[in-house]
Design an enzyme around this catalytic site. Structure first.
Site, PDB file in Angstrom:
ATOM      1  N   GLY A  49       0.771  -1.187   0.142  1.00  0.00           N
ATOM      2  CA  GLY A  49       0.106   0.052   0.206  1.00  0.00           C
ATOM      3  C   GLY A  49       0.946   1.212   0.026  1.00  0.00           C
ATOM      4  N   GLU A  50       0.562   2.141   0.722  1.00  0.00           N
ATOM      5  CA  GLU A  50       1.538   3.472   0.900  1.00  0.00           C
ATOM      6  C   GLU A  50       2.054   3.397   2.371  1.00  0.00           C
ATOM      7  OE1 GLU A  50       2.121   5.293  -1.760  1.00  0.00           O
ATOM      8  OE2 GLU A  50       3.661   5.860  -0.190  1.00  0.00           O
ATOM      9  N   SER A  51       3.212   3.442   2.581  1.00  0.00           N
ATOM     10  CA  SER A  51       3.768   2.942   3.857  1.00  0.00           C
ATOM     11  C   SER A  51       3.516   3.997   4.572  1.00  0.00           C
ATOM     12  CB  SER A  51       5.360   2.794   3.751  1.00  0.00           C
ATOM     13  OG  SER A  51       6.016   3.776   3.060  1.00  0.00           O
ATOM     14  N   CYS A  81       5.923  -5.718   0.507  1.00  0.00           N
ATOM     15  CA  CYS A  81       6.244  -4.287  -0.038  1.00  0.00           C
ATOM     16  C   CYS A  81       6.205  -3.120   0.944  1.00  0.00           C
ATOM     17  CB  CYS A  81       5.210  -4.186  -1.258  1.00  0.00           C
ATOM     18  SG  CYS A  81       5.883  -2.962  -2.495  1.00  0.00           S
ATOM     19  N   ARG A 109      13.030   3.351  -0.928  1.00  0.00           N
ATOM     20  CA  ARG A 109      11.405   3.235  -1.299  1.00  0.00           C
ATOM     21  C   ARG A 109      11.522   3.210  -2.917  1.00  0.00           C
ATOM     22  NH1 ARG A 109       7.886   7.481   1.486  1.00  0.00           N
ATOM     23  NH2 ARG A 109       6.290   6.607  -0.033  1.00  0.00           N
ATOM     24  N   ILE A 138       5.777  -3.808  -7.564  1.00  0.00           N
ATOM     25  CA  ILE A 138       5.105  -2.682  -7.702  1.00  0.00           C
ATOM     26  C   ILE A 138       5.671  -1.598  -7.026  1.00  0.00           C
ATOM     27  CG2 ILE A 138       2.809  -1.299  -7.764  1.00  0.00           C
ATOM     28  CD1 ILE A 138       1.454  -4.258  -7.845  1.00  0.00           C
ATOM     29  N   ARG A 139       6.378  -0.493  -7.559  1.00  0.00           N
ATOM     30  CA  ARG A 139       7.130   0.465  -6.883  1.00  0.00           C
ATOM     31  C   ARG A 139       7.788  -0.022  -5.643  1.00  0.00           C
ATOM     32  NH1 ARG A 139       3.823   4.815  -5.290  1.00  0.00           N
ATOM     33  NH2 ARG A 139       5.502   6.143  -5.391  1.00  0.00           N
ATOM     34  N   HIS A 174       4.937  -8.682  -4.301  1.00  0.00           N
ATOM     35  CA  HIS A 174       3.353  -9.094  -3.781  1.00  0.00           C
ATOM     36  C   HIS A 174       3.140 -10.400  -4.370  1.00  0.00           C
ATOM     37  CE1 HIS A 174       1.879  -4.827  -3.061  1.00  0.00           C
ATOM     38  NE2 HIS A 174       2.854  -4.718  -4.032  1.00  0.00           N
ATOM     39  N   GLU A 176       0.654 -12.177  -3.271  1.00  0.00           N
ATOM     40  CA  GLU A 176      -0.765 -12.384  -3.357  1.00  0.00           C
ATOM     41  C   GLU A 176      -1.413 -11.992  -4.540  1.00  0.00           C
ATOM     42  OE1 GLU A 176       1.018 -10.017  -2.189  1.00  0.00           O
ATOM     43  OE2 GLU A 176      -0.072  -8.070  -2.570  1.00  0.00           O
TER      44      GLU A 176
END
Ligand code: GLN
Length: 193
Positions: A49-51, A81, A109, A138-139, A174, A176
């Site tokens: 997500g967005e840490s 992530c 990051r 992803i990023r 990821h 998942e």
């Protein structure tokens, strides 16, 4: 044997697919949005997500301290992530950003490819035999510093991308987002051991 009760931190980010993978493995899944829920689970997944957002929500909802304490006391945890960023000892690219400071590595990051933010890879992972494991980045965070106390389970482009230290597991990618549930099954074997 009783079903394993696995919490998934559902404050923000990509938690649905983790829940699907855990259900496929027969786990009892609990969404974690409050500190009290940490008392009743056998293990916890911190999703991507967005840490910056996840850490802010952990603080706002007063989960940060109990979560940190539970993990120190031995609660098995798997961070993917943004979850890997949260478990890290610090962020070399954003030194002021707070983390849970639990695992002895540091990350940078969004460090895999400035042009292409996302890509798929095939990884060989220690403890998982058979065909390579598909992984979606992803990023993703890159591990830039790592202590000898951390076991490297997989590497990509010369950097560790999956690591374990005591009851804590972290991946840059990821697992998942593919149909392959071997990485989640590895985590569940950590929970039940
Ligand atoms: N770039 C995100 C961060 O720094 C992590 C991306 C992800 O979890 N897919 O928090």
């Amino acid at each position: 044997m009783n079903k394993l009760k696995i919490g998934v931190l559902t404050l923000q980010g990509g938690f649905d697919k983790h829940i699907e993978s855990l259900v496929k493995l027969g786990a009892d899944v609990v969404k974690v949005r409050e500190a009290v829920t940490l008392e009743s689970i056998d293990g916890l997944i911190i999703p991507g997500g967005e840490s910056t957002t996840i850490i802010r929500l952990l603080k706002n909802f007063n989960i940060y301290d109990s979560l940190r304490q539970k993990i120190i006391e031995g609660l098995p945890v798997f961070g993917t992530c943004a979850g890997m960023i949260l478990l890290s000892g610090g962020i070399t690219s954003h030194e002021d950003q707070e983390t849970l400071k639990l695992m002895n590595y540091k990350v940078s990051r969004n460090d895999y490819g400035r042009q292409i933010d996302s890509f798929d890879a095939e990884l060989s992972i220690k403890g998982l035999d058979g065909s390579p494991v598909p992984a979606v980045f992803i990023r993703a965070p890159r591990i830039t510093e790592i202590s000898e106390t951390v076991e490297i389970l997989s590497e990509f482009e010369g950097s560790p991308v999956m690591v374990r230290e005591k009851n804590m597991l972290a991946a840059s990618f990821h697992p998942e987002l593919t149909d392959d549930i071997r990485v989640h099954s590895l985590f569940l074997s950590m929970v039940s051991s």
